[in-house]
Design a protein around this motif. Structure first.
Motif, PDB file in Angstrom:
ATOM      1  N   LEU A  83     103.899   5.993 -46.810  1.00 22.31           N
ATOM      2  CA  LEU A  83     104.249   5.257 -45.427  1.00 22.31           C
ATOM      3  C   LEU A  83     104.622   6.593 -45.053  1.00 22.31           C
ATOM      4  O   LEU A  83     104.405   7.102 -44.165  1.00 22.31           O
ATOM      5  N   ARG A 115     102.517   9.714 -45.003  1.00 22.59           N
ATOM      6  CA  ARG A 115     101.582  10.102 -43.573  1.00 22.59           C
ATOM      7  C   ARG A 115     101.846   9.241 -42.479  1.00 22.59           C
ATOM      8  O   ARG A 115     101.650  10.358 -41.442  1.00 22.59           O
ATOM      9  N   HIS A 161     100.270   4.796 -33.293  1.00 22.42           N
ATOM     10  CA  HIS A 161     100.619   4.450 -34.879  1.00 22.42           C
ATOM     11  C   HIS A 161     100.851   5.060 -36.099  1.00 22.42           C
ATOM     12  O   HIS A 161     101.919   4.759 -36.831  1.00 22.42           O
ATOM     13  N   MET A 165     103.438   3.030 -38.457  1.00 21.77           N
ATOM     14  CA  MET A 165     103.694   3.528 -39.726  1.00 21.77           C
ATOM     15  C   MET A 165     105.390   3.339 -40.497  1.00 21.77           C
ATOM     16  O   MET A 165     105.199   2.508 -40.581  1.00 21.77           O
ATOM     17  N   VAL A 219      94.621   9.682 -44.920  1.00 22.68           N
ATOM     18  CA  VAL A 219      94.898   7.493 -44.550  1.00 22.68           C
ATOM     19  C   VAL A 219      93.449   6.965 -45.167  1.00 22.68           C
ATOM     20  O   VAL A 219      93.996   6.467 -46.040  1.00 22.68           O
ATOM     21  N   ALA A 224      95.169   7.038 -48.593  1.00 22.54           N
ATOM     22  CA  ALA A 224      95.963   5.796 -48.787  1.00 22.54           C
ATOM     23  C   ALA A 224      96.120   5.092 -48.620  1.00 22.54           C
ATOM     24  O   ALA A 224      96.705   3.759 -49.113  1.00 22.54           O
ATOM     25  N   ILE A 225      94.763   4.894 -47.873  1.00 23.65           N
ATOM     26  CA  ILE A 225      94.361   3.257 -48.441  1.00 23.65           C
ATOM     27  C   ILE A 225      93.591   2.525 -49.853  1.00 23.65           C
ATOM     28  O   ILE A 225      94.538   1.184 -49.605  1.00 23.65           O
ATOM     29  N   THR A 261     100.309  -2.883 -46.266  1.00 22.77           N
ATOM     30  CA  THR A 261     100.108  -1.464 -45.593  1.00 22.77           C
ATOM     31  C   THR A 261      98.726  -1.151 -46.021  1.00 22.77           C
ATOM     32  O   THR A 261      98.170  -0.717 -44.943  1.00 22.77           O
ATOM     33  N   GLU A 262      97.917  -1.729 -46.817  1.00 25.77           N
ATOM     34  CA  GLU A 262      96.279  -1.214 -47.066  1.00 25.77           C
ATOM     35  C   GLU A 262      95.187  -1.767 -45.962  1.00 25.77           C
ATOM     36  O   GLU A 262      95.306  -0.580 -44.982  1.00 25.77           O
ATOM     37  N   PHE A 315      96.566   1.126 -42.856  1.00 27.52           N
ATOM     38  CA  PHE A 315      96.149   1.845 -43.132  1.00 27.52           C
ATOM     39  C   PHE A 315      94.024   2.025 -42.729  1.00 27.52           C
ATOM     40  O   PHE A 315      93.608   2.990 -42.363  1.00 27.52           O
ATOM     41  N   SER A 372      92.653   4.442 -40.022  1.00 28.47           N
ATOM     42  CA  SER A 372      91.080   5.394 -39.945  1.00 28.47           C
ATOM     43  C   SER A 372      90.310   4.906 -39.454  1.00 28.47           C
ATOM     44  O   SER A 372      89.379   5.627 -38.773  1.00 28.47           O
TER      45      SER A 372
END
Length: 164
Positions: free
Chosen positions: A24, A27, A67, A71, A123, A126-127, A138-139, A142, A146
């Motif tokens: 996190l 990003r 965003h 985050m 991002v 990151a997913i 968290t997924e 993201f 996205s």
């Protein structure tokens, strides 16, 4: 970088929380950078279509700032420290440097769309990383980022696409 995890009753093991916080924060640095890049475009765009682009870049900035907040708050909810200062973002961002000498709307559209695309790519990685860690929340965060970045990329890129 040494860090302290703050206690929380969230039922994610410390090692996974730490990995998620690192993800996190990486990003977050990109998002803080992207936000400032959109303001750079907003302040400096010139030429035909000025007002439309001026307002669009400000709108994208506002979306990215939301965003940033999401985050940073997820980081702190997991017991971490959000590393979101301009200095941290400048040293940690993976985004390309925004060209400071451009003025023309088309040049800002190109630079802003390149920044948005690079951020979106990070991002999406990151997913996958959040899924691998096993942090569905968290997924999901993201995934929402996205989707919104792709929409904003479309809005910016539309200014460079020919009308048929």
């Amino acid at each position: 970088m040494p860090r302290t995890l703050h206690r929380t009753k969230i039922d994610i093991p410390d090692d996974l929380r730490a990995a998620t916080i690192d993800l996190l924060n990486a990003r977050l640095a990109d998002a803080v950078d992207l936000s400032s890049q959109m303001k750079q475009a907003h302040w400096n765009v010139k030429g035909p279509g000025f007002i439309a682009l001026h307002e669009l870049f400000d709108s994208v900035h506002d979306a990215v700032r939301a965003h940033v907040d999401d985050m940073a708050e997820r980081i702190t909810a997991l017991g971490g420290t959000a590393r979101g200062t301009a200095r941290v973002a400048a040293s940690a961002s993976a985004l390309p440097e925004y060209p400071l000498e451009i003025l023309a709307g088309a040049d800002h559209v190109e630079a802003a769309s390149a920044a948005l695309a690079a951020f979106g790519k990070g991002v999406r990685r990151a997913i996958a990383e959040a899924a691998e860690i096993g942090d569905a929340d968290t997924e999901d965060l993201f995934v929402g980022v996205s989707r919104d970045i792709d929409k904003n990329l479309w809005l910016v890129e539309a200014h460079a696409q020919a009308q048929g």
